[in-house]
Write a protein that holds these residues in place. Structure first.
Motif, PDB file in Angstrom:
ATOM      1  N   ARG A 428       0.919  -1.054   0.070  1.00  0.00           N
ATOM      2  CA  ARG A 428      -0.037  -0.166  -0.139  1.00  0.00           C
ATOM      3  C   ARG A 428       0.985   1.236   0.087  1.00  0.00           C
ATOM      4  O   ARG A 428       0.549   2.576  -0.829  1.00  0.00           O
ATOM      5  N   ASP A 429       2.193   1.360   0.780  1.00  0.00           N
ATOM      6  CA  ASP A 429       2.863   2.370   0.914  1.00  0.00           C
ATOM      7  C   ASP A 429       3.374   2.666  -0.592  1.00  0.00           C
ATOM      8  O   ASP A 429       3.668   3.954  -1.007  1.00  0.00           O
ATOM      9  N   LEU A 430       3.888   1.631  -1.134  1.00  0.00           N
ATOM     10  CA  LEU A 430       4.428   1.877  -2.703  1.00  0.00           C
ATOM     11  C   LEU A 430       3.690   2.171  -3.648  1.00  0.00           C
ATOM     12  O   LEU A 430       4.070   2.887  -4.328  1.00  0.00           O
ATOM     13  N   SER A 431       2.439   1.856  -3.428  1.00  0.00           N
ATOM     14  CA  SER A 431       1.337   2.095  -4.157  1.00  0.00           C
ATOM     15  C   SER A 431       0.945   3.707  -4.344  1.00  0.00           C
ATOM     16  O   SER A 431       0.701   4.333  -5.108  1.00  0.00           O
ATOM     17  N   ALA A 432       1.001   4.330  -2.820  1.00  0.00           N
ATOM     18  CA  ALA A 432       0.771   5.729  -2.682  1.00  0.00           C
ATOM     19  C   ALA A 432       1.930   6.436  -3.381  1.00  0.00           C
ATOM     20  O   ALA A 432       1.667   7.686  -3.662  1.00  0.00           O
ATOM     21  N   ILE A 433       3.082   5.740  -3.366  1.00  0.00           N
ATOM     22  CA  ILE A 433       4.291   6.681  -3.898  1.00  0.00           C
ATOM     23  C   ILE A 433       4.112   6.913  -5.304  1.00  0.00           C
ATOM     24  O   ILE A 433       4.251   7.827  -6.182  1.00  0.00           O
ATOM     25  N   GLY A 434       3.537   5.773  -5.909  1.00  0.00           N
ATOM     26  CA  GLY A 434       3.379   5.856  -7.563  1.00  0.00           C
ATOM     27  C   GLY A 434       3.984   4.660  -8.070  1.00  0.00           C
ATOM     28  O   GLY A 434       5.293   4.574  -8.250  1.00  0.00           O
ATOM     29  N   CYS A 435       3.349   3.895  -9.058  1.00  0.00           N
ATOM     30  CA  CYS A 435       3.731   2.900  -9.751  1.00  0.00           C
ATOM     31  C   CYS A 435       3.363   2.507 -11.121  1.00  0.00           C
ATOM     32  O   CYS A 435       3.169   1.449 -11.425  1.00  0.00           O
ATOM     33  N   GLY A 436       2.536   3.504 -11.644  1.00  0.00           N
ATOM     34  CA  GLY A 436       1.764   3.364 -13.057  1.00  0.00           C
ATOM     35  C   GLY A 436       0.692   2.438 -12.914  1.00  0.00           C
ATOM     36  O   GLY A 436      -0.034   2.557 -11.878  1.00  0.00           O
ATOM     37  N   ASP A 437       0.826   1.497 -13.876  1.00  0.00           N
ATOM     38  CA  ASP A 437      -0.486   0.451 -13.767  1.00  0.00           C
ATOM     39  C   ASP A 437      -0.133  -0.873 -13.304  1.00  0.00           C
ATOM     40  O   ASP A 437      -0.746  -1.779 -13.106  1.00  0.00           O
ATOM     41  N   LEU A 438       1.047  -0.843 -12.533  1.00  0.00           N
ATOM     42  CA  LEU A 438       1.359  -2.078 -11.756  1.00  0.00           C
ATOM     43  C   LEU A 438       0.513  -2.209 -10.637  1.00  0.00           C
ATOM     44  O   LEU A 438       0.262  -1.410  -9.610  1.00  0.00           O
ATOM     45  N   ASP A 439      -0.018  -3.691 -10.365  1.00  0.00           N
ATOM     46  CA  ASP A 439      -0.912  -3.870  -9.262  1.00  0.00           C
ATOM     47  C   ASP A 439       0.065  -4.576  -8.300  1.00  0.00           C
ATOM     48  O   ASP A 439       0.241  -5.786  -8.213  1.00  0.00           O
ATOM     49  N   VAL A 440       0.455  -3.777  -7.331  1.00  0.00           N
ATOM     50  CA  VAL A 440       1.354  -4.175  -6.236  1.00  0.00           C
ATOM     51  C   VAL A 440       0.621  -5.108  -5.076  1.00  0.00           C
ATOM     52  O   VAL A 440       1.278  -6.304  -4.874  1.00  0.00           O
ATOM     53  N   GLU A 441      -0.640  -4.780  -4.909  1.00  0.00           N
ATOM     54  CA  GLU A 441      -1.236  -5.961  -3.934  1.00  0.00           C
ATOM     55  C   GLU A 441      -1.424  -7.146  -4.680  1.00  0.00           C
ATOM     56  O   GLU A 441      -1.360  -8.130  -3.944  1.00  0.00           O
TER      57      GLU A 441
END
Length: 753
Positions: A428-441
């Motif tokens: 969730r923290d990495l998604s908040a930073i910004g990762c484009g269209d990558l589904d981190v979860e």
């Protein structure tokens, strides 16, 4: 008209001949400006009336002088005659002059009105004529304005047409210029393409453009265009060759150019990557951005992005080994879940801070920062985190699970829950930073999917292992207590052993705590209600099996004590040993009643736990809640069957002791009738006293332990058996028929009270 001294206009009047002359001459100009008829005629009257007023005053003064003399004498007849002459003259002599003046004024006013009416008619006719001329002129002006508007519209249309023509001319000129520029570029491209198509591997005879470091961006763009064109031409040529198979005159094509262009692009890309690395070491963001912009033309910059991410220090092997040491501690030491949670929080915070710093650099350098962030975070979730999880989460063997001294299966489950929860927070923290269209979860779920597939099996095995360890612990404690107390006697030892193996409500509470922790892990690992309900049902079934087994074993141990006490009674019927056997039976009775009471409390704890924590997780899925209720009822029925058998044994124990007391203490003389010469004694006998005392002790335990319908059924059955036994006992004695009924009731009351 003439002006008076005070500025008012007055008519010219001749006093000598007021009736014949026309003193008032009116003029039209006299009515202009501030004109007032009241002022005009007022002035006329004021000029005529003063002479009349003077004469009247003189006449009145003369009459007064003659009427009263200074000496008081009365007027004479001569004076009266003079007065009569004066009175006979006209009282208002100017009236004729005024009438003439008014008539003259009226005539003149009528004439003036006619003159004015004539002038007004002339003026109206002139105004009508001018109005007609004005309307005609206005109509002509409107026609002229309409003509002007039409002219302006035609002019605007011509201007628009001229503008469109000019725009078309400009477009044609621009198109011609673009075509000229395109033609020039095409000529240059053909020249460059011929250079690359000269000979394989010969890149020395190329134009200076391809070796000038200051024109690298232009060279890269041209090389990519040439490469695309050459590959497209080869594709078309391949299709043409397949259609004209066997044609020996087919051209060689641009295969050499494609090879040379590929070699040149690789060389240029490597040069740019070296330059990019050099700028990265010097932290020159502008140079890095320039190289990244040029490299974006090669395969959309994927190689540059991957090259940049791969060289990040956060993916070094030493850093990953340090991650394991930070989380697990010193090698060889047993990890503690709380310490692991703290270590993961610290490590993931460091990773998040590092990624946030890299995000600032990536945004300043790369044309497509979201793509680079996607590659960076994907590398974190597929390289750095998995290497840590491989060392942290090692699947234990279900066939040979680790012993509880080493943490057991529960340690693995706790570590799995901690790792999953902390890794989700990292995602969730990495998604908040910004990762484009990558589904981190989604990546996180894929990391833990192998563990989640077999999780419920480990949970079941862990609960069984915990139960077995707890039972071993209780048996060891009982054994230690038994050894420390020593061997006192067989019957007394049996009683002590029975008391030491009593069921404990705190143990059942611990079972519930284990189950609640397992349910919380199920909730963490399962997001779908159906999956969660299925896993919760499996885990709760483990609790039912554990509680049922524990309760049943406790009841069976208590029943064994009752059975052992019964064997002692049969072996020792008389003497001190019989009393010891009776004491063992009473102790076993009390022990079983306590066991039944604690079993009821344990069942209530399980039912309350089901209502508070389990039901809400099972209700969303049809049928699961009802199935769990049925399983709980079935499990409790097994314990109830064992309790029922034990209560039957308790009744047998009580009746055996009552029969022993009656047989040992009851005497034939206790029931002698008065015919024998003795007076009836209504005091309780020794047998009655001992039986009542015994029943009071055991029934106190029954009243304390049993409740509701269980108490009612037990006491009813015991009362029926006691009544039957008492009747059988009395039948062994001879009674006087006359007093048999009295003794029957008296004896019955003695024994009950």
């Amino acid at each position: 008209m003439k002006e008076t001294k005070d500025g008012q206009r007055t008519g010219r009047i001749s006093k000598s001949s007021p009736t014949d002359s026309h003193p008032l001459v009116l003029d039209i100009d006299d009515f202009k400006g501030d004109f007032s008829f009241d002022a005009l005629f007022g002035n006329l009257v004021n000029e005529l009336l003063p002479s009349y007023l003077d004469e009247e005053i003189d006449t009145s003064e003369g009459l007064g002088a003659n009427d009263t003399m200074p000496a008081g004498h009365v007027r004479t007849h001569s004076d009266a005659g003079k007065a009569s002459q004066v009175i006979s003259s006209p009282l208002f002599p100017e009236v004729d002059a005024l009438l003439s003046l008014f008539k003259n004024s009226s005539i003149q006013l009528i004439d003036l009105r006619k003159q004015i009416d004539k002038k007004l008619n002339n003026l109206k006719n002139e105004v009508a004529t001018q109005d007609s001329k004005h309307r005609k002129t206005l109509s002509e002006l409107e026609k002229g304005v309409d003509g002007l508007f039409d002219s302006f519209a035609r002019l605007d249309s011509r201007i628009s047409s001229v503008g469109q023509t000019a725009a078309k001319i400009g477009d044609h000129l621009q198109s011609a210029d673009a075509q000229r520029e395109t033609a020039s570029q095409t000529i240059d491209l053909i020249k460059y393409l011929m250079e690359f198509n000269s000979s394989p591997g010969d890149l020395l005879e190329l134009s200076p453009l391809f070796s000038d470091d200051s024109r690298v961006a232009e060279a890269a763009s041209i090389a990519q265009k040439l490469r695309s064109f050459a590959e497209e031409d080869i594709g078309r040529q391949g299709m043409a060759v397949s259609s004209v198979m066997g044609n020996a005159t087919a051209s060689r094509g641009l295969e050499v150019a494609v090879g040379n262009l590929q070699e040149y692009c690789n060389e240029l890309e490597n040069r740019l990557l070296v330059k990019f690395d050099s700028a990265s070491q010097r932290k020159e963001l502008s140079s890095m951005a320039e190289c990244a912009k040029i490299l974006s033309q090669f395969n959309r910059g994927t190689s540059a992005m991957q090259h940049y991410v791969g060289l990040r220090p956060m993916f070094d092997l030493e850093v990953m080994n340090a991650d394991v040491q930070m989380v697990l501690g010193d090698p060889g030491s047993q990890p503690i879940p709380s310490n692991v949670a703290h270590g993961l929080s610290s490590l993931y915070k460091d990773i998040t801070d590092t990624v946030r710093k890299e995000a600032a650099t990536i945004t300043a350098v790369f044309p497509s920062p979201n793509d680079v962030m996607s590659i960076l975070i994907q590398r974190v979730m597929e390289d750095r985190v998995p290497k840590l999880l491989e060392r942290l989460l090692v699947n234990p063997s279900l066939a040979h699970p680790p012993p509880m001294e080493e943490g057991g299966l529960i340690l693995f489950l706790k570590m799995l829950a901690v790792a999953y929860e902390k890794t989700l927070d990292l995602a969730r923290d990495l998604s908040a930073i910004g990762c484009g269209d990558l589904d981190v979860e989604g990546l996180t779920e894929s990391l833990f999917l192998p563990y989640k597939d077999v999780y419920i099996e480990y949970e079941q095995a862990s609960l069984k292992q915990l139960y077995k360890a707890k039972m071993d612990e209780l048996r060891a404690e009982n054994q230690q207590a038994s050894e420390s107390s020593g061997t006192i006697g067989r019957s007394k030892g049996a009683s002590i052993a029975s008391s030491q193996q009593q069921i404990s409500v705190s143990v059942v509470t611990e079972f519930v705590r284990w189950n609640d922790e397992a349910i919380s892990r199920c909730t963490l690992f399962s997001s779908q209600p159906a999956t969660l309900a299925a896993k919760v049902r499996v885990v709760f079934t483990c609790l039912l099996d554990q509680v049922c087994q524990y309760i049943t074993d406790s009841l069976e141990r208590s029943r064994d004590s009752l059975t052992e006490a019964a064997a002692l009674r049969e072996r020792f019927l008389l003497g001190t040993s019989a009393e010891a056997a009776a004491a063992a039976g009473e102790s076993s009775f009390r022990s079983f009643m306590v066991t039944v009471q604690r079993c009821g409390s344990s069942v209530a704890i399980v039912q309350q736990y089901f209502a508070n924590s389990i039901s809400r997780l099972l209700l969303p899925v049809d049928g699961v809640h009802a199935a769990s209720c049925e399983e709980m009822s079935t499990a409790m029925s097994r314990a109830e069957a064992s309790a029922y058998k034990g209560l039957q044994q308790c009744i047998e124990t009580v009746m055996a002791e009552v029969e022993r007391l009656l047989s040992a203490e009851q005497k034939a003389t206790d029931y002698r009738s008065p015919d024998d010469g003795f007076v009836p004694d209504h005091r309780p006998t020794n047998a009655c006293t001992r039986v009542v005392a015994y029943l009071s002790r055991v029934l106190e335990a029954a009243f304390t332990s049993l409740e509701g319908l269980n108490k009612q059924a037990f006491l009813t059955e015991l009362g029926n058996r006691f009544h039957k036994g008492l009747v059988n006992h009395w039948q062994k004695f001879t009674f006087n028929p006359r007093y048999f009924l009295i003794y029957f009731f008296i004896g019955n009351m003695r024994l009950w009270w």
